[in-house]
Design a protein around this motif. Structure first.
Motif, PDB file in Angstrom:
ATOM      1  N   HIS A  16       0.867  -1.175   0.000  1.00 32.92           N
ATOM      2  CA  HIS A  16       0.000   0.000   0.000  1.00 32.92           C
ATOM      3  C   HIS A  16       0.906   1.227   0.000  1.00 32.92           C
ATOM      4  O   HIS A  16       2.024   1.177   0.543  1.00 32.92           O
ATOM      5  CB  HIS A  16      -0.903  -0.018   1.245  1.00 32.92           C
ATOM      6  N   TYR A  39      -1.691   0.274  -6.249  1.00 27.48           N
ATOM      7  CA  TYR A  39      -2.371  -0.558  -7.243  1.00 27.48           C
ATOM      8  C   TYR A  39      -2.776  -1.871  -6.581  1.00 27.48           C
ATOM      9  O   TYR A  39      -2.096  -2.347  -5.670  1.00 27.48           O
ATOM     10  CB  TYR A  39      -1.455  -0.822  -8.449  1.00 27.48           C
ATOM     11  N   PRO A  40      -3.883  -2.484  -7.017  1.00 26.60           N
ATOM     12  CA  PRO A  40      -4.316  -3.776  -6.462  1.00 26.60           C
ATOM     13  C   PRO A  40      -3.460  -4.906  -7.026  1.00 26.60           C
ATOM     14  O   PRO A  40      -3.701  -5.386  -8.136  1.00 26.60           O
ATOM     15  CB  PRO A  40      -5.770  -3.888  -6.903  1.00 26.60           C
ATOM     16  N   SER A  41      -2.473  -5.326  -6.300  1.00 30.40           N
ATOM     17  CA  SER A  41      -1.532  -6.320  -6.802  1.00 30.40           C
ATOM     18  C   SER A  41      -2.096  -7.735  -6.784  1.00 30.40           C
ATOM     19  O   SER A  41      -1.607  -8.608  -7.515  1.00 30.40           O
ATOM     20  CB  SER A  41      -0.247  -6.282  -5.972  1.00 30.40           C
ATOM     21  N   TRP A  42      -3.101  -7.998  -5.958  1.00 27.44           N
ATOM     22  CA  TRP A  42      -3.664  -9.351  -5.820  1.00 27.44           C
ATOM     23  C   TRP A  42      -4.929  -9.524  -6.650  1.00 27.44           C
ATOM     24  O   TRP A  42      -5.107 -10.527  -7.318  1.00 27.44           O
ATOM     25  CB  TRP A  42      -3.971  -9.627  -4.349  1.00 27.44           C
ATOM     26  N   ARG A  43      -5.801  -8.505  -6.643  1.00 29.86           N
ATOM     27  CA  ARG A  43      -7.136  -8.658  -7.238  1.00 29.86           C
ATOM     28  C   ARG A  43      -7.153  -8.498  -8.754  1.00 29.86           C
ATOM     29  O   ARG A  43      -7.974  -9.110  -9.438  1.00 29.86           O
ATOM     30  CB  ARG A  43      -8.111  -7.627  -6.639  1.00 29.86           C
ATOM     31  N   TRP A  44      -6.278  -7.658  -9.288  1.00 30.86           N
ATOM     32  CA  TRP A  44      -6.368  -7.321 -10.709  1.00 30.86           C
ATOM     33  C   TRP A  44      -5.319  -8.027 -11.551  1.00 30.86           C
ATOM     34  O   TRP A  44      -4.170  -8.181 -11.135  1.00 30.86           O
ATOM     35  CB  TRP A  44      -6.188  -5.819 -10.895  1.00 30.86           C
ATOM     36  N   VAL A  49      -3.932  -3.521 -14.171  1.00 31.28           N
ATOM     37  CA  VAL A  49      -3.025  -2.733 -13.331  1.00 31.28           C
ATOM     38  C   VAL A  49      -2.272  -1.710 -14.170  1.00 31.28           C
ATOM     39  O   VAL A  49      -2.139  -0.541 -13.786  1.00 31.28           O
ATOM     40  CB  VAL A  49      -2.026  -3.646 -12.596  1.00 31.28           C
TER      41      VAL A  49
END
Length: 230
Positions: A16, A39-44, A49
């Motif tokens: 974060h 950036y959402p490193s796990w979800r996207w 990204v």
């Protein structure tokens, strides 16, 4: 008037911007304007990204800087490589990667062997493993810009990383895996993977590379003193 030198700063997997806030503040104190973008490193997936990063960066004042440098911690360095390959800024300067698994992470490989990669790594798994498929590897492009890599060799946990890596490592990435073809300089410091973004000496080395194109080589006594301070 545009800022002379600015930095795009990216955190690592599961991170974060709050985690890289101290590093951003230290780099600003050295005269850089910094865009500390999350950036959402796990979800996207990676394509989403990259689109997100492009929107955020083009909307940021740092995009108008005379020179735009990039700094990425861990997976953030991989995202920078993919971003530059797809949306290379015309004002691109130098790039610093901190503990980036350019050749993949043995920890990710372990999660694949245990079949835990999907719940833990999700979309990031394809980027973080050592045996990437050809399509994933192609996203990173060739390194034809100045890149400095800082690796750590002081894991916070002793026995477990040594059992997994059997080589110098920072607890999550081996020193060997941080190297990348085309790099301009590489430096190993006595820091752990997560701790390096909070290290003043690491921030000093980042600024030195961005300004000079190489890292400052400390004397051995200074290096030992640094290790005690970290």
């Amino acid at each position: 008037m545009a800022t002379p030198e600015a930095i795009l700063l990216l955190h690592g997997f599961g991170g974060h911007p709050l985690q890289t806030a101290l590093l951003a503040r230290r780099l600003r104190a050295k005269g850089f304007d910094v865009a500390n973008i999350g950036y959402p490193s796990w979800r996207w997936p990676i394509d989403r990204v990259l689109d997100h990063l492009h929107r955020r960066l083009t909307a940021s004042p740092v995009s108008a800087a005379k020179t735009l440098h990039c700094v990425g911690h861990s997976m953030g360095g991989l995202m920078l490589r993919a971003y530059i390959a797809r949306h290379r800024p015309e004002n691109l300067g130098r790039v610093v990667m901190l503990g980036t698994p350019n050749d993949g992470s043995e920890i990710a490989d372990l999660l694949y062997r245990l079949r835990l990669h999907q719940p833990i790594l999700n979309h990031a798994g394809a980027l973080l493993r050592t045996r990437r498929d050809a399509a994933t590897e192609a996203r990173f492009g060739a390194i034809d810009y100045p890149v400095g890599v800082i690796a750590g060799d002081r894991p916070m946990i002793g026995a477990l990383p040594n059992h997994i890596f059997r080589a110098p490592n920072d607890g999550k990435v081996s020193v060997a895996a941080t190297h990348v073809a085309g790099q301009s300089d590489h430096l190993t410091l006595p820091v752990a993977h997560t701790a390096m973004i909070y290290s003043q000496p690491v921030a000093d080395q980042i600024a030195h590379f961005l300004r000079e194109g190489c890292f400052k080589r400390p004397s051995q006594p200074h290096l030992q003193q640094m290790g005690k301070a970290l």
